[in-house]
Motif scaffolding. Sequence first.
Motif, PDB file in Angstrom:
ATOM      1  N   ALA A   6      14.193  83.929  20.473  1.00 47.78           N
ATOM      2  CA  ALA A   6      13.635  82.629  20.871  1.00 47.78           C
ATOM      3  C   ALA A   6      12.141  82.769  21.160  1.00 47.78           C
ATOM      4  CB  ALA A   6      14.377  82.083  22.092  1.00 47.78           C
ATOM      5  N   GLY A   7      11.768  83.893  21.788  1.00 49.93           N
ATOM      6  CA  GLY A   7      10.361  84.141  22.082  1.00 49.93           C
ATOM      7  C   GLY A   7       9.542  84.249  20.803  1.00 49.93           C
ATOM      8  N   ARG A   8      10.102  84.959  19.834  1.00 48.22           N
ATOM      9  CA  ARG A   8       9.363  85.099  18.557  1.00 48.22           C
ATOM     10  C   ARG A   8       9.227  83.743  17.858  1.00 48.22           C
ATOM     11  NH1 ARG A   8      11.991  90.495  15.925  1.00 48.22           N
ATOM     12  NH2 ARG A   8      11.627  91.854  17.713  1.00 48.22           N
ATOM     13  N   ILE A   9      10.312  82.966  17.913  1.00 46.00           N
ATOM     14  CA  ILE A   9      10.251  81.647  17.280  1.00 46.00           C
ATOM     15  C   ILE A   9       9.149  80.815  17.926  1.00 46.00           C
ATOM     16  CG2 ILE A   9      11.504  79.459  17.023  1.00 46.00           C
ATOM     17  CD1 ILE A   9      14.066  81.229  16.803  1.00 46.00           C
ATOM     18  N   ARG A  10       9.094  80.904  19.244  1.00 49.26           N
ATOM     19  CA  ARG A  10       8.047  80.130  19.935  1.00 49.26           C
ATOM     20  C   ARG A  10       6.654  80.565  19.493  1.00 49.26           C
ATOM     21  NH1 ARG A  10      11.564  79.475  24.438  1.00 49.26           N
ATOM     22  NH2 ARG A  10      10.964  81.480  25.318  1.00 49.26           N
ATOM     23  N   ARG A  11       6.483  81.865  19.300  1.00 49.16           N
ATOM     24  CA  ARG A  11       5.149  82.333  18.894  1.00 49.16           C
ATOM     25  C   ARG A  11       4.807  81.869  17.473  1.00 49.16           C
ATOM     26  NH1 ARG A  11       6.766  86.439  22.212  1.00 49.16           N
ATOM     27  NH2 ARG A  11       7.487  87.863  20.596  1.00 49.16           N
ATOM     28  N   HIS A  12       5.819  81.958  16.574  1.00 46.67           N
ATOM     29  CA  HIS A  12       5.572  81.459  15.214  1.00 46.67           C
ATOM     30  C   HIS A  12       5.269  79.962  15.256  1.00 46.67           C
ATOM     31  CE1 HIS A  12       6.573  84.823  12.487  1.00 46.67           C
ATOM     32  NE2 HIS A  12       7.290  85.259  13.512  1.00 46.67           N
ATOM     33  N   ALA A  13       6.072  79.262  16.068  1.00 43.47           N
ATOM     34  CA  ALA A  13       5.914  77.808  16.132  1.00 43.47           C
ATOM     35  C   ALA A  13       4.546  77.442  16.699  1.00 43.47           C
ATOM     36  CB  ALA A  13       7.029  77.199  16.989  1.00 43.47           C
ATOM     37  N   ALA A  14       4.137  78.230  17.685  1.00 41.23           N
ATOM     38  CA  ALA A  14       2.849  77.939  18.313  1.00 41.23           C
ATOM     39  C   ALA A  14       1.748  77.946  17.266  1.00 41.23           C
ATOM     40  CB  ALA A  14       2.567  78.972  19.410  1.00 41.23           C
ATOM     41  N   HIS A  15       1.869  78.866  16.331  1.00 39.43           N
ATOM     42  CA  HIS A  15       0.867  78.922  15.279  1.00 39.43           C
ATOM     43  C   HIS A  15       0.913  77.658  14.425  1.00 39.43           C
ATOM     44  CE1 HIS A  15      -1.675  80.404  12.131  1.00 39.43           C
ATOM     45  NE2 HIS A  15      -0.734  80.071  11.258  1.00 39.43           N
ATOM     46  N   LEU A  16       2.157  77.268  14.053  1.00 37.29           N
ATOM     47  CA  LEU A  16       2.290  76.091  13.194  1.00 37.29           C
ATOM     48  C   LEU A  16       1.925  74.807  13.940  1.00 37.29           C
ATOM     49  CD1 LEU A  16       5.627  77.022  11.376  1.00 37.29           C
ATOM     50  CD2 LEU A  16       3.296  77.253  10.498  1.00 37.29           C
ATOM     51  N   LEU A  17       2.204  74.785  15.273  1.00 37.12           N
ATOM     52  CA  LEU A  17       1.935  73.578  16.054  1.00 37.12           C
ATOM     53  C   LEU A  17       0.533  73.594  16.658  1.00 37.12           C
ATOM     54  CD1 LEU A  17       5.365  73.329  17.939  1.00 37.12           C
ATOM     55  CD2 LEU A  17       4.521  71.693  16.241  1.00 37.12           C
ATOM     56  N   GLN A  18      -0.175  74.691  16.429  1.00 42.41           N
ATOM     57  CA  GLN A  18      -1.532  74.809  16.954  1.00 42.41           C
ATOM     58  C   GLN A  18      -1.553  74.653  18.473  1.00 42.41           C
ATOM     59  OE1 GLN A  18      -4.377  75.339  14.799  1.00 42.41           O
ATOM     60  NE2 GLN A  18      -2.678  75.820  13.423  1.00 42.41           N
ATOM     61  N   CYS A  19      -0.663  75.408  19.147  1.00 39.39           N
ATOM     62  CA  CYS A  19      -0.674  75.374  20.619  1.00 39.39           C
ATOM     63  C   CYS A  19      -0.349  76.763  21.130  1.00 39.39           C
ATOM     64  CB  CYS A  19       0.330  74.341  21.140  1.00 39.39           C
ATOM     65  SG  CYS A  19       2.046  74.782  20.779  1.00 39.39           S
ATOM     66  N   ARG A  20      -0.216  76.891  22.454  1.00 41.56           N
ATOM     67  CA  ARG A  20       0.116  78.196  23.015  1.00 41.56           C
ATOM     68  C   ARG A  20       1.631  78.372  23.038  1.00 41.56           C
ATOM     69  NH1 ARG A  20      -2.211  78.819  28.717  1.00 41.56           N
ATOM     70  NH2 ARG A  20      -0.825  77.039  28.914  1.00 41.56           N
ATOM     71  N   ALA A  21       2.089  79.613  22.844  1.00 45.64           N
ATOM     72  CA  ALA A  21       3.532  79.877  22.801  1.00 45.64           C
ATOM     73  C   ALA A  21       4.206  79.414  24.090  1.00 45.64           C
ATOM     74  CB  ALA A  21       3.794  81.362  22.581  1.00 45.64           C
ATOM     75  N   GLU A  22       3.523  79.591  25.226  1.00 42.74           N
ATOM     76  CA  GLU A  22       4.123  79.190  26.507  1.00 42.74           C
ATOM     77  C   GLU A  22       4.416  77.696  26.538  1.00 42.74           C
ATOM     78  OE1 GLU A  22       1.725  81.600  25.762  1.00 42.74           O
ATOM     79  OE2 GLU A  22       0.415  81.136  27.447  1.00 42.74           O
ATOM     80  N   ASP A  23       3.708  76.931  25.727  1.00 43.50           N
ATOM     81  CA  ASP A  23       3.892  75.483  25.767  1.00 43.50           C
ATOM     82  C   ASP A  23       4.941  74.992  24.779  1.00 43.50           C
ATOM     83  OD1 ASP A  23       1.966  75.383  27.697  1.00 43.50           O
ATOM     84  OD2 ASP A  23       0.321  75.095  26.246  1.00 43.50           O
ATOM     85  N   VAL A  24       5.528  75.938  24.053  1.00 41.26           N
ATOM     86  CA  VAL A  24       6.546  75.522  23.078  1.00 41.26           C
ATOM     87  C   VAL A  24       7.911  75.517  23.745  1.00 41.26           C
ATOM     88  CG1 VAL A  24       7.698  76.079  20.905  1.00 41.26           C
ATOM     89  CG2 VAL A  24       5.224  76.435  21.145  1.00 41.26           C
ATOM     90  N   ARG A  25       8.658  74.455  23.500  1.00 41.19           N
ATOM     91  CA  ARG A  25       9.977  74.283  24.083  1.00 41.19           C
ATOM     92  C   ARG A  25      10.975  74.201  22.912  1.00 41.19           C
ATOM     93  NH1 ARG A  25      12.733  69.605  25.109  1.00 41.19           N
ATOM     94  NH2 ARG A  25      11.052  68.331  24.245  1.00 41.19           N
ATOM     95  N   LEU A  26      12.159  74.862  23.059  1.00 36.53           N
ATOM     96  CA  LEU A  26      13.171  74.775  22.004  1.00 36.53           C
ATOM     97  C   LEU A  26      14.233  73.754  22.395  1.00 36.53           C
ATOM     98  CD1 LEU A  26      13.774  78.533  21.043  1.00 36.53           C
ATOM     99  CD2 LEU A  26      11.995  76.953  20.234  1.00 36.53           C
ATOM    100  N   ALA A  27      14.570  72.901  21.458  1.00 35.67           N
ATOM    101  CA  ALA A  27      15.657  71.945  21.676  1.00 35.67           C
ATOM    102  C   ALA A  27      16.156  71.473  20.319  1.00 35.67           C
ATOM    103  CB  ALA A  27      15.180  70.758  22.505  1.00 35.67           C
ATOM    104  N   GLU A  28      17.454  71.255  20.219  1.00 32.08           N
ATOM    105  CA  GLU A  28      18.072  70.750  18.984  1.00 32.08           C
ATOM    106  C   GLU A  28      17.710  71.568  17.756  1.00 32.08           C
ATOM    107  OE1 GLU A  28      18.122  66.329  18.467  1.00 32.08           O
ATOM    108  OE2 GLU A  28      16.779  66.460  20.189  1.00 32.08           O
ATOM    109  N   GLY A  29      17.510  72.854  17.934  1.00 31.87           N
ATOM    110  CA  GLY A  29      17.183  73.690  16.787  1.00 31.87           C
ATOM    111  C   GLY A  29      15.786  73.437  16.247  1.00 31.87           C
TER     112      GLY A  29
END
Lengths: 276, 796
Positions: free
Chosen positions: B568-591
């Motif tokens: 989940a942590g890695r997904i957040r970091r990848h997502a942070a890149h795609l969402l242009q934000c910090r990984a700490e600010d990424v929340r997972l929900a509904e896949g």
Amino acid sequence: MKPAPFDLIRPTDPAAAGLALAAGDGTAKVVSGSQSLGPMLNLRLARPEQLIDVTSLPGLTAMRETATHVEIGAAVTHARIEDGECPEPIAGILHHVAGGIAYRAVRNRGTIGGSLCHADPAADWVTAMTALGASVIATGPGGAREIAMTDFMLGAYRTALATNEIVTLIRIPRHSVEARWGYYKICRKVGEFADAIGAFVADPVSRTCRVVFGATGGAPLLSAELAGHVARTGAPAEIAAVKEVLANSGQALSEIKIHQLAVAHRRSVLEALADA
Amino acid sequence: MPRRLPGAGVQRNGTLSTGIGERVQRKEDRRLLNGQAKFVGDIRLPRQWEAAFVRSPLAHGHIRAIRKPAGSESRVFTAADLSDVRPIRAESSLPSYNASDQYPLARDKVRFVGECVAICIAPTRAEAEDLAELVEVEFDPLPAVVDALKARELGAALLHEEWGNNLFLTTYFDGDIEGLRRTAPVVVEREYSTARQCMNPMEGKGTLAHWDEKAGQLVVYTSTQVPHLIRSGLSQFLGLDQGQVRVIAPDVGGGFGYKCVLQPEELSVSWVARRTGRPIRWTEDRREHLVAGANTRQHHYRISAFADERGRILGLDAEITVDVGAYSVWPFTACLEAAQAGGNLPGPYDFGTYRCRTYSVATNKPAFTPYRGVARPGVCFAMELTIDAIAHAVGREPSEIRKENLVPAAKMPYTNVTKKFYDSGDYPESVAQAERAIDLKGFRERQQAARKAGRYLGVGFSTFTEQSAHGTKVFAAWGLPLVPGYDQAMVKITPSGSVEVRSGNHSFGQGLETTLAQVASEWLTVDVERISVVMGDTGVTPYSTGAYASRGMVMSGGAVSKAAEVLAGRIRRHAAHLLQCRAEDVRLAEGKAWHGVAHVSFEDIARVWYLRPDRLPDDVETTGLEVTEGYKPDIDTGVFTYATHAAIVEVDPETGKVAIEDYFIFEDCGRRVNPLILEGQAYGGAAQGIGTALFEEVLYDGNGQPLTSTLADYILPGPAELPHFRLGHAETLSPYTRHGIKGVGEGAAIAPGGAIINAVNDALRPFGVELHSIPATPEKVLHALLRARAGQEAAE
Ligand SMILES: Cc1cc2nc3c(=O)[nH]c(=O)nc-3n(C[C@H](O)[C@H](O)[C@H](O)COP(=O)(O)OP(=O)(O)OC[C@H]3O[C@@H](n4cnc5c(N)ncnc54)[C@H](O)[C@@H]3O)c2cc1C
């Protein structure tokens, strides 16, 4: 647990069945529902070379009522009797006994004739049919003969049937509407063979009264003495008195078995008389 | 597709969850219920043949000669052929332990009826059995050792002559009992026994082995709970490198412990497959099971309990004899049962003085194998009857005695007299809950009224703790050759955004396919429908010692949780890149990964990682979307589930039949990952416990011949014999495990013996009858009643 090799035939003509049985000279065996023979084949306790399936023979799956009797083909399944397809010699008795045999899967295939011929002391039909005063029709090369249940089962897994005979029909005398019956089976769990059976049939019209003990280790045991007691007093004998009769029956019965049989007897009579 | 039950699928953070705590229907049930599961018996490989075993008809004897049928020598194999196979030998570091050598095909000597002597192969099983019939074996019979108490005596025939006795193991736990014996106001002495049983999984054992030339591997499909252990065992005893062995447990139709040890048949079948170059399969039939699988539960107890006038336990003195059978199973040994029995007898009770001797005795019976609850169904039965006996001795209500003697919640965590560390819970409250559910007060009134009407009702309670997921140190202390450590699991996101979980554990009915998915879903928020769980194949799963000791949910669940968390942590970091934000600010929900209302789906993230890495920065983390993690709880001593069972029965004193009128279970297994599955486990376990209490019993004659070799003689309870179980739960989270989970799979099988026999004894009190052995068959009950009556009549 696989059977030794055997051939299977399924004749539709009684003569062919008879011929095959005779030709087998002891190595052929009749099979009906295969619910008793099947396990014995799998355990290799029975090793016939040929099995003759009698379930397609004419009349063996028929049931009918005559003026005096109910006649049931030997290959009629327990399930059909349970489902009420069969006329009753006394209201409800066959339906009740059939429904207490094994599990539905076994009842779907197991047959009344197979059960009688197998002559397991703990089986239900041998006891119920004895209580009902039934007889079987045995058909062989010399034709058919009628054998009373009391003469048919000789002991554990032993019958009066000759090796070249098959049972084709079971005949049960019809009882009057005033007849009463009770059938009490003690067993470990639903669908198990009995540890003890008490069967009771009384018909004031024909002045018959039968007390039968089943699962004694041998052929069902009839007691005229206990039947007389019920007929005289309208109540079952005291447990101690019943135990006495059983202890003197000539059968080797354990203390527990005698107790169970006495209880089953008492309950069968009370059940029969309950709604009288 | 798993459907949610009404009321299930809770909204969490506004989204539907299939995570921990949800009543998700089992993912595996569709194929199991539609007959589409794949058991060993369903697999068919090209050129496959079937095997049948020639088994010993004698309990004890020397093999003088084995003659193969003329012309079929190449299709029959004996110990002489398998000379390069090492005997199964389970070593133990416990002092006084005697190890046994069990050859997969008996060599020189047979030691139980049903022991394998030769293996025969043919195109079909029936033909293999035809062949087996023709193998002639000559024996010199030896006296059979059938009674474990007598087997302990000097002069008994010996199973393993080199030991000089019949003792696998003797253990001592010493306390100052002699002092108590002199001073205790109340002394209760009893002897108890539990019958030998067969576990009767719906699917028996089954093994299909073939040599895969390309992989250079022996591939063994086998019905097991412990594929990685079997791989180790096969390699050790066949003399192969572990790399040359791949074990695949396909669908397994029940295990209960029966399939947690290396089977001699697995070795023989594997050897023959390798030798002949043919896939060879053997499937156990019910008769083989009831004869050669009669391997569990048989204990004997001599107990003295010491208490004060109020029934407070001061101490316990016990002698436990376990009827082990002929051999020591690998890897759990002949000692596990007695070690557990001696350690667990004090159970949930709080007292300070304890002495216990255990004897693990060799007899001419199949080798003892741990069965659901391991030892505890025996010790719980003995302890719970003793509690009632104490209550009776001091004239008080047994459940009061229980509550006063149980470890109180205020003392948690608590280290008991055998140094077991009880992590958490409120044991007395479980009794109080059961009293309320069963309406003890109302029942006592009803019982009095019924007695006047000639009906005999009784109530019985039974409380236990169950050590679950006991870890490294516990198993090491038991001296086992193989000790579990970390359990591992792999969790990955596939290129389409779905999730794959791999565990080396195995599911044989416990529902792990669903619950492990729920644990992954908890972190990843992906619906369990999109999470597949792969288990049982040593070729593709990380190492796990497998499913036993109620460890799956704690250990494998913990490992999946850890791996999923990291993922989940890695997904957040990848997502942070795609969402242009910090990984700490990424929340997972509904896949999906969210930043405010902006989000990317796992599919998008996975597609970029796997297929379009050009869209990732050059310094991207290279660890990827696949994580393997290991897990072990914070403590190694196990986490303790506990429960109280209460039963109301009616005994028919004329027939000895026991009818269960009401049955209530109150259990606390910490966090309930899936309440639906948990309830199923409770029903199934309790059903087996009722089998132990009232029905199941392997009987032998004096020559060690089994008398219960078909299901007509070995009686299992059916649906009509089982009550409608009622359940209650507490959720005291374990402070030491991920999510606070405790193991629970075995639990419900433990208590029924105690609860039901206490109830029977309560019902029969007016007759002066007290039963001390299970199963309480109608014959045994009747026998006791008739004896009591005869005694009374003699006295009058
Ligand atoms: C699990 C289980 C539980 C059972 N529980 C009970 C129970 O509670 N009570 C009970 O009464 N029974 C019970 N049975 C037995 C069952 O009722 C069988 O159906 C019955 O005993 C035999 O009938 P069948 O038609 O299957 O006979 P088969 O098995 O086909 O034959 C039995 C024997 O009779 C011979 N035979 C059959 N038909 C004829 C014929 N027409 N003429 C001459 N010989 C013939 C055969 O050669 C064989 O020796 C149980 C069976 C099973 C498997």
